[in-house]
Design an enzyme around this catalytic site. Sequence first.
Site, mmCIF file in Angstrom:
data_model
loop_
_atom_site.group_PDB
_atom_site.id
_atom_site.type_symbol
_atom_site.label_atom_id
_atom_site.label_comp_id
_atom_site.label_asym_id
_atom_site.label_seq_id
_atom_site.Cartn_x
_atom_site.Cartn_y
_atom_site.Cartn_z
ATOM 1 C CG HIS A 87 0.267 -3.943 5.548
ATOM 2 N ND1 HIS A 87 -0.531 -3.593 4.486
ATOM 3 C CD2 HIS A 87 0.771 -5.164 5.258
ATOM 4 C CE1 HIS A 87 -0.522 -4.562 3.600
ATOM 5 N NE2 HIS A 87 0.263 -5.531 4.042
ATOM 6 C CD GLU B 62 -1.956 -3.627 9.422
ATOM 7 O OE1 GLU B 62 -1.724 -2.408 9.290
ATOM 8 O OE2 GLU B 62 -2.507 -4.319 8.550
ATOM 9 C CD GLU C 243 -0.885 0.493 4.630
ATOM 10 O OE1 GLU C 243 -0.071 -0.460 4.614
ATOM 11 O OE2 GLU C 243 -2.115 0.337 4.665
ATOM 12 C CG HIS D 298 -1.897 -1.125 1.211
ATOM 13 N ND1 HIS D 298 -2.390 -1.692 2.381
ATOM 14 C CD2 HIS D 298 -2.483 -1.798 0.183
ATOM 15 C CE1 HIS D 298 -3.233 -2.660 2.058
ATOM 16 N NE2 HIS D 298 -3.305 -2.739 0.736
#
Length: 1003
Positions: free
Chosen positions: A460, A534, A367, A364
């Site tokens: 991420h 994350e 990010e 992504h």
Amino acid sequence: MSEDSEKEDYSDRTISDEDESDEDNFMKFVNEDIHQCALLTADSISDPFFPRTTQILLEYQLGRWVPRLRKPRDLYGVSSSGPLSPTRWPYHCEVIDEKIEHIDWTPSNPEPMYIPTGLEVEPLYANSKEETVVYLAEDAYKEPCFVYSRVGGNRTPLKQPVDNCDDTLMFEARFESGNLQKVVKVGEYEYQLTVRPDLFTNKHTQWYYFQVTNTQAGIVYRFTITNFTKPASLYNRGMRPLFYSEKEASAHNIGWQRIGDQIKYYRNNQGQDRHHHFSLTWTFQFPHSKDTCYFAHCYPYTYTNLQEYLSGINNDPVRSKFCKIRVLCHTIARNMVYILTITTPLKNSESRKRKAVILTARVHPGETNSSWIMKGFLDYILGNSSDAKLLRDTFVFKVVPMLNPDGVIVGNYRCSLAGRDLNRNYTSLLKESFPSVWYTRNMIRRLMEKREVILYCDLHGHSKKENIFMYGCDGSDRCKALYLQQRIFPLMLSKNCPDKFSFSSCKFNIQKSKEGTGRVVMWKMGIRNSFTMEATFCGSTLGNKRGTHFNTKDLESMGYHFCDSLLDYCDPDRTKYYQCLKELDEMEKHINLEKVIDDSDTSLKEITLDLETSSHASDSSESNDSQTDLLKLNSQIKTKKKQLKTKKERNSTIERHQNIREEEQEVCDKGHLVQRHKESDSDVTDTRPSISDDCIFDYFRRQLPNQGFFKILGLKFYCGYTHMISQTVIQKLSRDQQRCVLGTDKKNQETVQPRNNDLYGNCIKVTSLKCPLNKQTPIWTEKTRIPTEDLHHNLKSNMKECPSFQSKKADINWTDDEKRIYRDKNIAQTQEILQYLLPIMRSTKNVQTTQIKEVFNPRTSFQIQHQQKPSSNINIRKCSTSWTPPRNLPLISQRTLIVSTSKWLQPLDWKSSESSLPLGGPKKRRKYSRVKATKTKDMKAASSKWEMTPSSSEKDADKSLQAEGSSQQGTMQTAPHPTKTKGEQPKKKHGQPAFHLKLQRDT
């Protein structure tokens, strides 16, 4: 087959095992000696021994021609002999020639989060033609899809909406990773901004990164971005925007810093097609006039930054020996996707025994914090420390630092130039549309054929939660060994980094919408430890960093902690491994206990089914689980799938319930009413215990004993389905009717005997319930429940008759009338059960397992007797016992009770038993939902973070095991007579304090 044919042949241009073990077989870049020699291709000479090809170079050295194989230029992508590979843009994108660079700087003190004052303004802007458009980028929807790319993008002259005015800020975002669509000046110092959605989509507006010039110091400016789409944001939880000043960087060496006041994230009135948009507003004063500044959502990390970093590795003679840089594939815009192979080169077959670790990042593009974690990992693994060398000697690391370079270049937040999320297309076969994830999956598949992959991790960023955490995979079979093993590495990471990584935020489920992610696909391919890490855009809520933002050094440090945890996980000394395994087993017990306590609508059947499907159902032993008998019995039950009712059947059910209510109303109109207590309706609601909800056993979900019926004026009325009436209505009846209704002309005692084989029945006997009327002693008819011989049939019938509303709602489309009927029935059962004065037991932390088993054992008949007295007070002495917290306690409810004004049930020694609760009291229940790597009171002084001693709960469990062996057939002692305990002080039984319960009813 020859040995050469068995070599790994990567068609996607990845490195082979031969490349890992030996020096690079391709020729080095042309040095000064070769530059002075003649270079010819094989097809330029007429030698029949050389094939006609341009891939062989002939060098004239020492009087003879030496053939050399031409190395493909884009095999490395970065080299010391030429410039970096230029970035390619979609042809319609406007790009400025200026190169944007920022210094790498970390603030000396942690930057605190913003604390809302409640006075933040929410600007709402209406579209007006009089407003001045300051900046307008090229239309993102000029093409419906990607057509082709070129270096530098659109080559037409750039447009500038307005000239350089004296007091107007100038905006720019047409550079790498920049994102800003439009800026409108709505006030003298107020600007409305719109960010561009991902190219070839109409959503994903989260990432912003733009330049501001022509600033004025000392003036409060307001910036408002008006087209966000996410309802929740970390900006409402203290996150601040990032700011960079070129004058501050050159004068004071200060880089990116958190700024902003009056920060507010709110819903605006610009919704289209019923989809609301959200705005982010903040105020700020620039430190310098005529400065060039930048605002960003997170610390930028561009594709050019990655190329420069890889070029530095390639130019380093030390790091380039054990880090090979190759091109995995090309994107649809013809940008390179790099892959790094990091391991110590060996010339023998020992390298084939090494296990592999795979890391990927930046799937992504918005990010950017994932790239900073990746940078920290590469800095450490390529360093000179002994641990880094040990990791390189032990593993083969395959690293893809940027999976979506196209999205990074154009400033997308989530998608590639295909307009799709790459992290949902790992199962796709469209190699041309999603080349980076297709080649990554293919590379991992081929790698797994040669060596074992022990861990896969995709990095991420997260926009809604704080801290750093992981998502893992947990199969449906829920094997206990695998179930706990998949949680060991995240737990080790939380121990090594307790102020940044939150184990309690980790999740290990697989949702259907996530089946196309890299984590799930790699797990299904056979990688047992497959994770998504994350990292929050905001900061930490843990330890010393609580309430502060993460900076680049914090993110880079996670790369080091990842390597440290990997060494702990693969350490030949398995002490840490088994310690974490033991802790996870204990955590599961507490989590399951909390799950039952917190779920106020969980029925006994739902708890049983949850235990059957849990990881501990098949592995629980009788020594550490107080509900083993319950599990054994329920394991033989086969639940039937409930069939949905048709509309006709639902209507007939509603009509039947309406007829029942009409009959009851007719009985009430005739005066044939039943009252079990003298109190009115308002008094009935006050007769509920005034103690904590956590202490109430879930007796309200049990079936009531058979009550029989009274015969009044030739009509039958079942006491098990009555309504409480007021005192004024009772007084209207004659004395004979009152005696008949209240049962005062019956015998003077009613006894509720337990059914020995009823597992969910009432395991008590209540005698002498006082219900005075006109100063007369009530006489109750004794009715005894007959035990059922078929335990299996009775267990199924009980669970079928008392499911919760939540479980029913999941299977049946309930109408409003059916919901109301169901709730009325539960309320009636609750009111009826209160009159039996069921004993209330505190959940203690140190109650012995053997004694608590007997409490829930249906074959153990214990009695709590109450001597009938004319007074209104009944004293009950209840002896607390010691027990270990069971895995799933099925009889605890959190139902809200109305406290009686008279407080007819009062614990006399509440504080003495509060410390013995398994969750530390009602206010401390949430403790077990978070795992902290801190030393508790039960731990002895440890020399390191991994040395621990058994907790008090473990010691109590050992004691309970010894007690169980000595008294296998022990039964619960009958509570002393209430008249003998009046005025006595609390005593200790089995080392635990006893407490008294006092019951008082208003006459």
